[in-house]
Scaffold this active site. Structure first.
Site, short mmCIF file in Angstrom:
data_model
loop_
_atom_site.label_atom_id
_atom_site.label_comp_id
_atom_site.label_asym_id
_atom_site.label_seq_id
_atom_site.Cartn_x
_atom_site.Cartn_y
_atom_site.Cartn_z
N GLY A 291 1.07 -5.06 1.23
CA GLY A 291 -0.03 -5.25 0.28
C GLY A 291 0.46 -5.92 -0.99
CD GLU B 5 1.52 -5.35 5.87
OE1 GLU B 5 2.37 -6.18 6.28
OE2 GLU B 5 0.83 -5.54 4.85
CB ALA C 5 -0.89 -0.01 1.24
CD GLU D 268 -2.20 -7.62 2.99
OE1 GLU D 268 -1.96 -6.43 2.66
OE2 GLU D 268 -2.90 -7.91 3.97
N1 T1G Z 1 4.58 3.54 0.03
C1 T1G Z 1 5.03 4.76 -0.34
N2 T1G Z 1 6.34 5.04 -0.61
C2 T1G Z 1 7.21 4.02 -0.47
C3 T1G Z 1 6.82 2.72 -0.08
C4 T1G Z 1 5.43 2.51 0.17
N3 T1G Z 1 4.97 1.30 0.51
N4 T1G Z 1 7.94 1.95 -0.03
C5 T1G Z 1 8.97 2.73 -0.38
N5 T1G Z 1 8.55 3.97 -0.64
C6 T1G Z 1 9.36 5.10 -1.10
C7 T1G Z 1 10.43 5.49 -0.10
O1 T1G Z 1 9.92 6.41 0.83
C8 T1G Z 1 11.46 6.12 -1.02
O2 T1G Z 1 10.98 7.41 -1.37
C9 T1G Z 1 11.37 5.25 -2.29
O3 T1G Z 1 10.06 4.66 -2.26
C10 T1G Z 1 12.41 4.16 -2.34
O4 T1G Z 1 12.28 3.44 -1.09
C11 T1G Z 1 -2.71 -3.02 3.08
C12 T1G Z 1 -1.39 -1.24 4.57
C13 T1G Z 1 10.31 -1.94 -1.00
C14 T1G Z 1 12.26 -2.88 0.29
O5 T1G Z 1 6.41 -1.75 4.61
O6 T1G Z 1 10.60 -1.78 2.64
O7 T1G Z 1 0.99 -2.58 2.51
O8 T1G Z 1 12.93 8.74 -0.46
O9 T1G Z 1 14.66 3.85 -0.35
O10 T1G Z 1 15.92 0.58 -0.47
O11 T1G Z 1 -1.58 -4.56 4.42
O12 T1G Z 1 11.06 0.64 0.18
O13 T1G Z 1 12.85 8.11 -2.88
O14 T1G Z 1 11.22 9.80 -1.97
O15 T1G Z 1 13.18 2.10 0.79
O16 T1G Z 1 15.03 -0.13 -2.79
C15 T1G Z 1 3.88 -2.22 3.66
C16 T1G Z 1 8.10 -0.51 2.62
C17 T1G Z 1 3.13 -0.96 3.40
C18 T1G Z 1 7.45 -1.88 2.48
C19 T1G Z 1 12.59 -1.04 -1.36
N6 T1G Z 1 5.09 -2.22 2.85
N7 T1G Z 1 9.17 -0.31 1.64
O17 T1G Z 1 13.75 -0.60 -0.68
O18 T1G Z 1 13.99 1.75 -1.60
S1 T1G Z 1 1.63 -0.91 4.31
C20 T1G Z 1 6.28 -1.94 3.41
C21 T1G Z 1 10.36 -0.95 1.78
C22 T1G Z 1 0.67 -2.08 3.54
C23 T1G Z 1 -1.37 -3.50 3.51
C24 T1G Z 1 -0.58 -2.45 4.26
C25 T1G Z 1 11.41 -0.59 0.79
C26 T1G Z 1 11.62 -1.64 -0.34
P1 T1G Z 1 12.06 8.60 -1.70
P2 T1G Z 1 13.59 2.79 -0.45
P3 T1G Z 1 14.78 0.37 -1.42
#
Ligand code: T1G
Length: 688
Positions: free
Chosen positions: A104, A127, A63, A107
């Site tokens: 997500g 999450e 998400a 998911e």
């Molecule tokens: N949403 C929005 N922005 C995101 C994002 C996300 N999920 N993940 C990364 N970014 C942005 C981050 O802020 C950065 O922005 C750029 O992308 C590169 O990220 C319904 C509700 C996937 C392993 O917890 O773990 O799903 O600084 O530097 O090192 O159940 O990003 O460039 O402007 O981290 O290559 C759950 C979070 C969400 C995964 C990649 N998902 N992301 O790592 O890049 S909640 C997460 C990461 C959800 C559902 C629920 C990592 C990555 P900027 P980065 P990376």
């Protein structure tokens, strides 16, 4: 057709790509675009099966975290609708997982019928680290796929699983061979095409757990959760998976929405973005290329130097470790070997992995050997003259472009850089925190003449090491130690005024700090700060309050845990702090000498004085440009000083308290206490 997704035909197989760089997050418009492609593939009689995969780098980050806790635009298709559409799809859908597929994103993969992962891929439901349970069916489908016990490990633990582990746990159906994942996914889809739609996971039932499973799970997480609500909410969602799918899903959504709107989730979301923003260096082109680094020199093989060497070896660098003589060098190498032997003994590392790391280590006593290093980190004892001599040598022996970093924790890096002469622009600080192979925080200290690409390279090395790196300007203590010293000073004043070490420590650990200030001082060693105080005594303002209690303890040889006595007493082999009436008597003596009437102090005053002093000093370093931004200070304190992440760091927390309230209290204290003049940045934040 939206540009957020695209459909390609490969024979009778439709491939749907998610196109939302950089991580293919499910931002507004993406679920709708994917549903449109899915509908198109379903309606096409020429299509027998479907592959769903991430475009560009193949990441599927879940998400859009920016949207959590906010209302989704009316009428815009949601992630849940996409997963429901996959669930209901009559044609088999294969999820091709190229890279990290998280939250997500995984998911969505659980809504597909099959999951194929690239060997370099990872899957998980992290999450809980954002203060929420998975909110799009993960807590309902995963137990149906791999059972409650393994699902709990994935969801409550929140750690992604690499391909091999994901396959072993049943989170994916196949691991692709090295090479083109798409080709293999299309072949997989062709294999299953003839079988018609597999039973969706949502149609399966959960194997009933053993008696007491959830009671045991809650008991085991109650302590580990350390006051965090999300882990327990994840367990509640898992328990709901025992209900029929629709009811369980509805209950998990209720719990998810309740958590998503919580202060804890807001704080953890803040930390997620703050840690990524910290990597951006103001005033330079962050897109410029960095210098190549494969061999790292480490000068000094003491506790810090050997810890840095281990961290570098663990990150895949070759390391040249130097000490001034063979005995010191052998001691450092023995320390490194002992660390790895311990990991092998605990089953955390194979003998091969240990041998590989040790094989990448070269031990020398001659600084000429640094000629091969791309980056050198100096970690000798804190003496400016010694460091300057080393940097003068490094400027002479290292190759042009090699970055010369000092690990100093408080010496002026500009003064060290001067010694490098023409190489001054290659010099900067890389301040690691002990133990350097464990602590995530790294302060990149920006010397005035440091080249932009040198700073960026140090940042990228920190990232490769798995560190959370923050740029700091130059002052005594940079960001973390400078602010922490103010927090520590206030704690000592409170002790002199009537509180006890254990009362102060408990008030602060009840707030959420990992350790109280007096326990930290005993752990770090009181003699280190004592030496610094003696070295800078001539700079001290005689008109400002000074508590002699720590000096008196040091004069008595009470240096903390290392001497079994400090602010507390420690029994042999036991690190549990035991209150010592002698310390409280000494506090009463210093109070009397200072004309202070001791009194009962409330926990509320303790927390306010310690933390508001910390926030006021944080504002001062913002004013001085030592920290680039407020959120960097949060990153420093949550990653290096045990500030609770669930409160988002000191500046985020102060914002939630209200900067106007903080300012008013700071002004009040400034009437009766030294060191409480409000910082301009605090006034500005309070008036915003
Ligand atoms: N949403 C929005 N922005 C995101 C994002 C996300 N999920 N993940 C990364 N970014 C942005 C981050 O802020 C950065 O922005 C750029 O992308 C590169 O990220 C319904 C509700 C996937 C392993 O917890 O773990 O799903 O600084 O530097 O090192 O159940 O990003 O460039 O402007 O981290 O290559 C759950 C979070 C969400 C995964 C990649 N998902 N992301 O790592 O890049 S909640 C997460 C990461 C959800 C559902 C629920 C990592 C990555 P900027 P980065 P990376």
């Amino acid at each position: 057709m939206s540009d957020k997704a695209r459909l390609e035909r490969h024979g009778r197989i439709a491939v749907i790509f998610i196109e939302n760089p950089p991580v293919n997050a499910m931002s507004v418009g993406v679920p709708g675009a994917l549903i449109a492609c899915l509908d198109q593939a379903q309606a096409d009689d020429e299509i027998d099966a479907i592959v769903l995969t991430g475009g560009n780098k193949g990441l599927i980050g879940g998400a859009d975290i920016n949207m959590l806790g906010k209302p989704w635009p009316e009428g815009e298709p949601t992630l849940h609708m996409l997963i429901d559409a996959l669930d209901a799809c009559k044609k088999p859908v294969v999820a091709a997982l190229q890279a990290h597929t998280l939250g997500g994103g995984y998911e969505i993969a659980l809504g597909c019928h099959y999951r194929l992962i690239h060997p370099a891929g990872q899957v998980g439901l992290p999450e809980v680290n954002l203060g929420i349970p998975p909110g799009a069916g993960g807590t309902q489908r995963l137990p149906r796929l791999i059972g409650l016990e393994k699902a709990a490990e994935v969801i409550v633990g929140g750690k992604p699983a690499k391909a091999a582990k994901a396959f072993d746990m049943g989170m994916v159906d196949r691991i692709a061979a090295e090479g083109d994942l798409l080709e293999q996914a299309i072949a997989f889809a062709q294999d299953v095409a003839g079988k018609g739609a597999a039973t969706p996971i949502s149609a399966r039932s959960v194997t009933l757990p053993s008696d007491g499973f959830f009671d045991d799970l809650r008991a085991s997480w109650a302590k580990k959760a350390k006051g965090l609500r999300a882990p327990m909410a994840c367990i509640d969602c898992l328990e709901a998976s025992l209900l029929p799918f629709p009811e369980g899903y509805a209950e998990s959504r209720r719990i998810f929405l309740d958590c998503a709107g919580s202060e804890e989730a807001a704080a953890l979301r803040h930390m997620f973005f703050a840690e990524r923003t910290a990597a951006k260096i103001d005033g330079i082109d962050n897109k410029q290329s960095t210098r190549p680094v494969s061999t790292v020199g480490v000068i000094g093989a003491g506790t810090m130097g050997s810890g840095i060497a281990i961290a570098m070896l663990d990150s895949g660098y070759s390391v040249i470790l130097m000490e001034r003589n063979k005995d010191a060098l052998d001691a450092g190498c023995a320390r490194i070997d002992k660390n790895y032997a311990g990991q092998v003994a605990k089953g955390r590392m194979t003998e091969d992995a240990k041998a590989k790391r040790i094989g990448a280590l070269t031990a020398v006593t001659d600084i000429e050997a640094m000629a091969d290093a791309d980056l050198v980190v100096e970690a000798v004892f804190e003496d400016l003259g010694v460091k300057q001599a080393i940097f003068a040598d490094l400027a002479r022996v290292t190759k042009p472009g090699a970055i010369l970093a000092t690990n100093t924790s408080y010496i002026d890096v500009n003064k060290i850089a001067e010694a490098a002469g023409e190489r001054v622009s290659d010099v900067l600080g890389m301040h690691f925190f002990s133990p350097a192979n464990i602590m995530k925080l790294l302060e990149i200290v920006r010397a005035d003449k440091a080249a932009p690409d040198a700073l960026l390279t140090a940042m990228s090395v920190g990232r490769k090491m798995g560190k959370t790196a923050v740029v700091a300007g130059i002052c005594d203590g940079f960001i973390g130690n400078r602010i922490y010293n103010v927090y520590r000073r206030e704690a000592i004043f409170l002790l002199e005024e009537g509180a006890s070490p254990s009362q102060v420590d408990k008030a602060m650990t009840d707030f959420g700090m990992a350790l109280g200030p007096f326990a930290v001082m005993d752990l770090a060693g009181l003699d280190i700060a004592w030496a610094q105080r003696k070295a800078t005594a001539h700079l001290r303002d005689p008109n400002k309050r000074y508590c002699t209690l720590p000096d008196r303890l040091c004069e008595l040889g009470r240096f903390g845990q290392k001497t079994s006595r400090g602010f507390y007493i420690y029994e042999e082999g036991n690190r549990k702090p035991i209150p010592d009436p002698e310390v409280e008597a000494l506090a009463a003596e210093t109070a009397a000498e200072a004309g202070i009437t001791r009194r009962t102090i409330t926990d509320e005053e303790i927390v306010q004085r310690c933390l508001f002093a910390l926030v006021n000093e944080a504002c001062a370093i913002l004013d001085e440009g030592i920290a680039q931004r407020e959120s960097d200070i949060d990153v420093v304190f949550c990653n290096g000083y045990g500030f609770p992440r669930r409160r988002g760091g000191p500046m985020f927390w102060a914002g939630r308290v209200g900067f106007d309230k903080v300012l008013s209290q700071v002004k009040q204290y400034s009437q009766t206490h030294d060191f409480w003049d409000p910082s301009p940045a605090l006034v500005r934040l309070a008036n915003n």
